[in-house]
Design a protein around this motif. Structure first.
Motif, PDB file in Angstrom:
ATOM      1  N   GLU A 187      53.976  84.753  57.138  1.00  0.00           N
ATOM      2  CA  GLU A 187      53.589  84.183  58.423  1.00  0.00           C
ATOM      3  C   GLU A 187      52.152  84.524  58.768  1.00  0.00           C
ATOM      4  OE1 GLU A 187      55.364  82.001  60.224  1.00  0.00           O
ATOM      5  OE2 GLU A 187      56.744  82.082  58.539  1.00  0.00           O
ATOM      6  N   GLN A 188      51.677  85.653  58.262  1.00  0.00           N
ATOM      7  CA  GLN A 188      50.284  86.039  58.474  1.00  0.00           C
ATOM      8  C   GLN A 188      49.755  86.685  57.196  1.00  0.00           C
ATOM      9  OE1 GLN A 188      48.922  89.316  61.092  1.00  0.00           O
ATOM     10  NE2 GLN A 188      47.674  87.733  62.076  1.00  0.00           N
ATOM     11  N   PHE A 189      48.519  86.353  56.875  1.00  0.00           N
ATOM     12  CA  PHE A 189      47.888  86.849  55.658  1.00  0.00           C
ATOM     13  C   PHE A 189      46.640  87.639  56.041  1.00  0.00           C
ATOM     14  CE2 PHE A 189      50.184  82.981  54.876  1.00  0.00           C
ATOM     15  CZ  PHE A 189      50.992  83.336  53.800  1.00  0.00           C
ATOM     16  N   THR A 190      46.429  88.743  55.352  1.00  0.00           N
ATOM     17  CA  THR A 190      45.270  89.593  55.609  1.00  0.00           C
ATOM     18  C   THR A 190      44.480  89.756  54.320  1.00  0.00           C
ATOM     19  OG1 THR A 190      46.461  90.802  57.325  1.00  0.00           O
ATOM     20  CG2 THR A 190      44.503  91.870  56.411  1.00  0.00           C
ATOM     21  N   ALA A 191      43.211  89.409  54.394  1.00  0.00           N
ATOM     22  CA  ALA A 191      42.303  89.585  53.262  1.00  0.00           C
ATOM     23  C   ALA A 191      41.332  90.707  53.594  1.00  0.00           C
ATOM     24  CB  ALA A 191      41.537  88.299  52.995  1.00  0.00           C
ATOM     25  N   THR A 192      41.165  91.616  52.655  1.00  0.00           N
ATOM     26  CA  THR A 192      40.216  92.709  52.825  1.00  0.00           C
ATOM     27  C   THR A 192      39.260  92.723  51.639  1.00  0.00           C
ATOM     28  OG1 THR A 192      41.724  94.245  51.729  1.00  0.00           O
ATOM     29  CG2 THR A 192      41.811  94.166  54.144  1.00  0.00           C
ATOM     30  N   ALA A 193      38.096  93.307  51.857  1.00  0.00           N
ATOM     31  CA  ALA A 193      37.110  93.414  50.778  1.00  0.00           C
ATOM     32  C   ALA A 193      36.432  94.765  50.849  1.00  0.00           C
ATOM     33  CB  ALA A 193      36.063  92.310  50.889  1.00  0.00           C
ATOM     34  N   GLN A 194      36.112  95.260  49.675  1.00  0.00           N
ATOM     35  CA  GLN A 194      35.340  96.495  49.564  1.00  0.00           C
ATOM     36  C   GLN A 194      34.254  96.277  48.523  1.00  0.00           C
ATOM     37  OE1 GLN A 194      38.516  99.327  48.739  1.00  0.00           O
ATOM     38  NE2 GLN A 194      38.277 100.101  50.814  1.00  0.00           N
ATOM     39  N   MET A 195      33.139  96.929  48.733  1.00  0.00           N
ATOM     40  CA  MET A 195      32.020  96.822  47.808  1.00  0.00           C
ATOM     41  C   MET A 195      32.294  97.698  46.588  1.00  0.00           C
ATOM     42  SD  MET A 195      29.093  95.366  47.339  1.00  0.00           S
ATOM     43  CE  MET A 195      28.876  94.691  48.972  1.00  0.00           C
ATOM     44  N   ILE A 196      32.113  97.122  45.415  1.00  0.00           N
ATOM     45  CA  ILE A 196      32.211  97.909  44.181  1.00  0.00           C
ATOM     46  C   ILE A 196      30.829  98.420  43.807  1.00  0.00           C
ATOM     47  CG2 ILE A 196      32.717  97.818  41.713  1.00  0.00           C
ATOM     48  CD1 ILE A 196      34.834  95.706  42.344  1.00  0.00           C
ATOM     49  N   ARG A 197      29.845  97.514  43.848  1.00  0.00           N
ATOM     50  CA  ARG A 197      28.481  97.900  43.513  1.00  0.00           C
ATOM     51  C   ARG A 197      27.513  96.951  44.193  1.00  0.00           C
ATOM     52  NH1 ARG A 197      24.172  96.703  40.559  1.00  0.00           N
ATOM     53  NH2 ARG A 197      23.003  98.356  39.538  1.00  0.00           N
ATOM     54  N   LYS A 198      26.453  97.517  44.739  1.00  0.00           N
ATOM     55  CA  LYS A 198      25.398  96.698  45.325  1.00  0.00           C
ATOM     56  C   LYS A 198      24.075  97.111  44.715  1.00  0.00           C
ATOM     57  CE  LYS A 198      22.766  95.873  49.473  1.00  0.00           C
ATOM     58  NZ  LYS A 198      21.561  96.453  48.921  1.00  0.00           N
ATOM     59  N   GLY A 199      23.366  96.139  44.160  1.00  0.00           N
ATOM     60  CA  GLY A 199      22.025  96.363  43.639  1.00  0.00           C
ATOM     61  C   GLY A 199      21.022  95.613  44.491  1.00  0.00           C
ATOM     62  N   ASN A 200      19.834  95.436  43.972  1.00  0.00           N
ATOM     63  CA  ASN A 200      18.797  94.720  44.712  1.00  0.00           C
ATOM     64  C   ASN A 200      19.003  93.213  44.697  1.00  0.00           C
ATOM     65  OD1 ASN A 200      17.358  97.021  45.445  1.00  0.00           O
ATOM     66  ND2 ASN A 200      16.292  97.059  43.490  1.00  0.00           N
ATOM     67  N   LYS A 201      19.621  92.702  43.630  1.00  0.00           N
ATOM     68  CA  LYS A 201      19.746  91.249  43.484  1.00  0.00           C
ATOM     69  C   LYS A 201      21.172  90.737  43.545  1.00  0.00           C
ATOM     70  CE  LYS A 201      15.504  90.822  40.909  1.00  0.00           C
ATOM     71  NZ  LYS A 201      14.617  90.041  41.696  1.00  0.00           N
ATOM     72  N   VAL A 202      22.152  91.575  43.200  1.00  0.00           N
ATOM     73  CA  VAL A 202      23.548  91.155  43.231  1.00  0.00           C
ATOM     74  C   VAL A 202      24.438  92.253  43.812  1.00  0.00           C
ATOM     75  CG1 VAL A 202      23.332  89.577  41.264  1.00  0.00           C
ATOM     76  CG2 VAL A 202      24.106  91.910  40.892  1.00  0.00           C
ATOM     77  N   ALA A 203      25.590  91.806  44.297  1.00  0.00           N
ATOM     78  CA  ALA A 203      26.625  92.725  44.772  1.00  0.00           C
ATOM     79  C   ALA A 203      27.950  92.278  44.170  1.00  0.00           C
ATOM     80  CB  ALA A 203      26.718  92.697  46.292  1.00  0.00           C
ATOM     81  N   VAL A 204      28.814  93.240  43.886  1.00  0.00           N
ATOM     82  CA  VAL A 204      30.135  92.947  43.343  1.00  0.00           C
ATOM     83  C   VAL A 204      31.171  93.501  44.310  1.00  0.00           C
ATOM     84  CG1 VAL A 204      31.700  93.246  41.394  1.00  0.00           C
ATOM     85  CG2 VAL A 204      29.229  93.089  40.990  1.00  0.00           C
ATOM     86  N   CYS A 205      32.104  92.631  44.709  1.00  0.00           N
ATOM     87  CA  CYS A 205      33.147  93.021  45.661  1.00  0.00           C
ATOM     88  C   CYS A 205      34.526  92.830  45.045  1.00  0.00           C
ATOM     89  CB  CYS A 205      33.073  92.155  46.916  1.00  0.00           C
ATOM     90  SG  CYS A 205      31.550  92.305  47.832  1.00  0.00           S
ATOM     91  N   ARG A 206      35.464  93.618  45.536  1.00  0.00           N
ATOM     92  CA  ARG A 206      36.874  93.443  45.187  1.00  0.00           C
ATOM     93  C   ARG A 206      37.595  93.054  46.468  1.00  0.00           C
ATOM     94  NH1 ARG A 206      41.254  94.845  41.768  1.00  0.00           N
ATOM     95  NH2 ARG A 206      43.104  95.296  42.992  1.00  0.00           N
ATOM     96  N   MET A 207      38.388  92.000  46.375  1.00  0.00           N
ATOM     97  CA  MET A 207      39.094  91.488  47.531  1.00  0.00           C
ATOM     98  C   MET A 207      40.597  91.482  47.259  1.00  0.00           C
ATOM     99  SD  MET A 207      36.168  89.707  46.566  1.00  0.00           S
ATOM    100  CE  MET A 207      36.685  88.138  45.922  1.00  0.00           C
ATOM    101  N   GLU A 208      41.380  91.654  48.317  1.00  0.00           N
ATOM    102  CA  GLU A 208      42.841  91.613  48.209  1.00  0.00           C
ATOM    103  C   GLU A 208      43.415  90.764  49.325  1.00  0.00           C
ATOM    104  OE1 GLU A 208      44.592  95.494  48.052  1.00  0.00           O
ATOM    105  OE2 GLU A 208      43.467  96.052  46.248  1.00  0.00           O
ATOM    106  N   LEU A 209      44.542  90.116  49.036  1.00  0.00           N
ATOM    107  CA  LEU A 209      45.258  89.333  50.032  1.00  0.00           C
ATOM    108  C   LEU A 209      46.700  89.822  50.091  1.00  0.00           C
ATOM    109  CD1 LEU A 209      45.152  86.890  52.012  1.00  0.00           C
ATOM    110  CD2 LEU A 209      46.034  85.490  50.131  1.00  0.00           C
ATOM    111  N   HIS A 210      47.158  90.154  51.293  1.00  0.00           N
ATOM    112  CA  HIS A 210      48.523  90.616  51.538  1.00  0.00           C
ATOM    113  C   HIS A 210      49.131  89.770  52.663  1.00  0.00           C
ATOM    114  CE1 HIS A 210      46.649  94.185  49.727  1.00  0.00           C
ATOM    115  NE2 HIS A 210      47.857  94.486  49.311  1.00  0.00           N
TER     116      HIS A 210
END
Length: 155
Positions: free
Chosen positions: A116-139
């Motif tokens: 009935e309700q979905f929650t998406a969260t994200a956390q930073m894995i790595r951030k550089g000067n030109k790119v960032a990598v995130c991990r996201m989850e949906l529950h």
């Protein structure tokens, strides 16, 4: 007259406003952006029949799952950029975060998107000067892990 410089809170408010009010697709999906902090981003979505991907099982469409994961990951990337900036005007800040975009994203669908309700969260894995990598989850509201994703964002 010189334009005022933004505080980190002001920058966070601008980012939240963009994701919550200024993106028509987010409003179309019914995404609700929640104010956390610079370390975590959260978006919720209430079930709507118009987002159904399988009418026999009444599950969330896979494209909606991917969209909410990408959105929360992009939000996280913008918040991290804002966290590292200071002493910018609103125009300078908007130019800086306006360049952020998804380079690559992988989604792993773990279970059908029932709920009935979905929650998406994200956390930073790595951030550089030109790119960032995130991990996201949906529950869902029962904390059932429906999908996760990993995305790279151009900064």
């Amino acid at each position: 007259m010189q334009e005022a410089k933004l505080s980190q809170k002001d920058m966070m408010d601008l980012v939240m406003d963009v994701f919550d009010q200024q993106l028509p697709f987010n409003r179309f999906l019914g995404l609700n952006v929640h104010r956390d902090n610079f370390e975590k981003a959260t978006i919720t979505l209430n079930w709507q029949d118009s987002l159904m991907g399988n009418p026999y099982q009444k599950i969330l469409h896979g494209g909606v799952t991917a969209a909410i994961l990408d959105t929360v990951g992009g939000l996280m990337a913008m918040l991290y950029v804002a966290k590292d900036l200071d002493n910018l005007t609103a125009q300078e800040f908007n130019q800086r975060v306006g360049r952020i975009g998804t380079i690559d994203m992988r989604v792993d669908y773990l279970r059908p998107g029932k709920g009935e309700q979905f929650t998406a969260t994200a956390q930073m894995i790595r951030k550089g000067n030109k790119v960032a990598v995130c991990r996201m989850e949906l529950h869902n509201e029962q904390n059932t892990h429906i999908a996760f994703g990993t995305a790279t964002y151009m900064l």
